[in-house]
Scaffold this motif. Structure first.
Motif: not given
Length: 460
Positions: A337-342, A412-413, A404-405, A366-368
């Motif tokens: 999502x954008x540049x973030x890996x799910x 988002x990290x 990451x959970x 895919x989380x919010x």
């Protein structure tokens, strides 16, 4: 069964059979010129019964050449395994034909024990052999030899040679055997390191619900090819627990209680010695020779098994090991999502035979995610501050933005890694708060990856 065990090595099998037959024939011909025909026949068979096991126990070495022999204190356990029983059968002919050729039971037993000890010593100490040495093989081989001598003692009532091996020959053979035994003792005392086997601790059995969940995951992925009736429950101090079960030539694991992560490993064809094969994908029979072909085969499997992973995902491929092409290609799917890996992921390994050897799946919606407030540049600045780095002091690797959970839900990290000489520095930076966690420094020679790192793959 022979084709299953020696697949891709049928050329060697033919060579071994030819050498075994020719060696026995040669010894038999020489013996016939020096004595009576029946003893010559037994001498040739005795030679073949020694040549065959030597060839079969030195092909396709699976050891690492470190001159180590594993000592298993539970000797009897080896006889309950298929491998142990095959070892008994493989070495029994040596004892049988040794007795029929010499007519000397004690000498036959001693020579057989010396022979089996020599085989295991070679497996541990000879570099080009480099197979796994363990006392289980020594015990089962020795029992095979002694059992063969016992059978020979019964058979010799009807087909015994007309003359036993003479006393002078027995003394010469005994002297040579004594010298060989001393040499073996020297090798064991100076070269080989005995290592006590670590006996497995008792692992709790999985519950009926956990077994059903793992069995269902296997059947969803592989149909009726694999199933489990029992499993183990492995408690983890870090991360989720696991439900684990052995498969023919491999194992399967399912994370518990979330059931998100599912992993299957099957021994590659090139490394399998027990007759098991990796998973044959239905409808695929042609060999895979390129990365592109591996992607097509893997995609066909993924669309059937995990359409949730293929949807809107990037596919990448890499050679499992460039030095060992027979291991094949790892094909993976990731979604951004954008540049973030799910967190969703799917990886499969396709070997050149087109069979699947590894499956690693994480099925999660895919989380919010919270808003990203920390840019990559700012994340690197905080990384440098945490590791007390001066500008330009390290060589940065590509930054990865991961969902990451954590204890407080999804975050988002930024996962950052840099090299400083012989050291690898890593850390995670929260993309919302800027908090730095998981900071670590490790030697560059350490093959382990920092938490959250992804395998290096090439986009396809």
């Amino acid at each position: 069964m022979i084709e299953a065990v020696f697949r891709n090595h049928l050329g060697f099998l033919a060579f071994a059979i030819a050498v075994t037959l020719l060696g026995g024939l040669g010894v038999g011909v020489v013996a016939a010129r020096r004595g009576e025909r029946r003893s010559a026949v037994f001498s040739g068979l005795w030679a073949s019964s020694a040549i065959g096991p030597v060839l079969l126990t030195t092909w396709n070495g699976g050891g690492n050449g470190d001159a180590v022999c594993v000592v298993n204190p539970e000797v009897g356990a080896a006889f309950a395994t298929t491998q142990g029983q095959l070892n008994v059968l493989l070495f029994a002919p040596f004892g049988l034909f040794a007795l029929l050729a010499t007519g000397r039971p004690l000498l036959s037993c001693l020579l057989g024990l010396l022979f089996t000890a020599g085989v295991e010593t070679a497996q541990a100490a000879v570099p080009f052999v480099s197979r796994l040495c363990d006392t289980d093989d020594l015990a089962t081989n020795a029992v095979g030899v002694v059992g063969g001598v016992g059978v020979g003692a019964l058979v010799s009532r009807w087909v015994a040679p007309r003359r036993r091996l003479g006393g002078g020959a027995v003394r010469r053979v005994g002297l040579g055997g004594g010298v060989a035994a001393l040499l073996l003792l020297c090798v064991w005392g100076t070269v080989i390191e005995p290592v006590r086997a670590v006996l497995p601790t008792e692992v709790p059995a999985a519950s009926a619900e956990q077994v059903r969940a793992l069995d269902l995951a296997l059947r969803e992925a592989f149909g009726d090819a694999y199933g489990v009736d029992e499993a183990m429950f492995l408690h983890s101090m870090e991360g989720p627990d696991l439900v684990s079960a052995p498969l023919p030539g491999g194992y399967a694991e399912l994370s518990w209680p979330d059931r998100e992560r599912f992993t299957v490993h099957l021994t590659p064809t090139s490394r399998s010695e027990g007759g098991s094969e990796p998973y044959g994908i239905p409808g695929v029979s042609r060999p895979v020779r390129t990365a592109g072909q591996a992607v097509r085969v893997a995609t066909g499997f993924a669309r059937r098994y995990a359409p949730w992973a293929v949807r809107d995902a990037e596919v990448s491929v890499r050679a499992v090991d460039a030095a060992e092409e027979e291991l094949g290609w790892a094909v993976g799917w990731r979604r951004r999502h954008g540049t973030t890996l799910m967190p969703m992921r799917l990886d499969v390994v396709i070997e050149p035979s087109s069979r699947l050897t590894d499956l690693s799946a994480r099925r999660v919606e895919d989380p919010v995610l919270p808003p990203v407030e920390i840019t990559e540049a700012e994340a690197w600045r905080r990384f440098a501050s945490r590791h007390r780095l001066a500008p330009g002091q390290v060589e940065r690797e590509e930054a990865v933005s991961l969902a990451e959970r954590g204890e407080h839900g999804w975050r988002v990290r930024w996962r950052l890694t840099a090299r400083q000489g012989d050291l690898v520095l890593s850390a995670a930076v929260d993309a919302t708060t800027g908090v730095v966690t998981d900071a670590a420094v490790r030697p560059a020679s350490d093959d382990s990856q920092p938490p959250g790192a992804l395998p290096a793959q090439q986009p396809w």
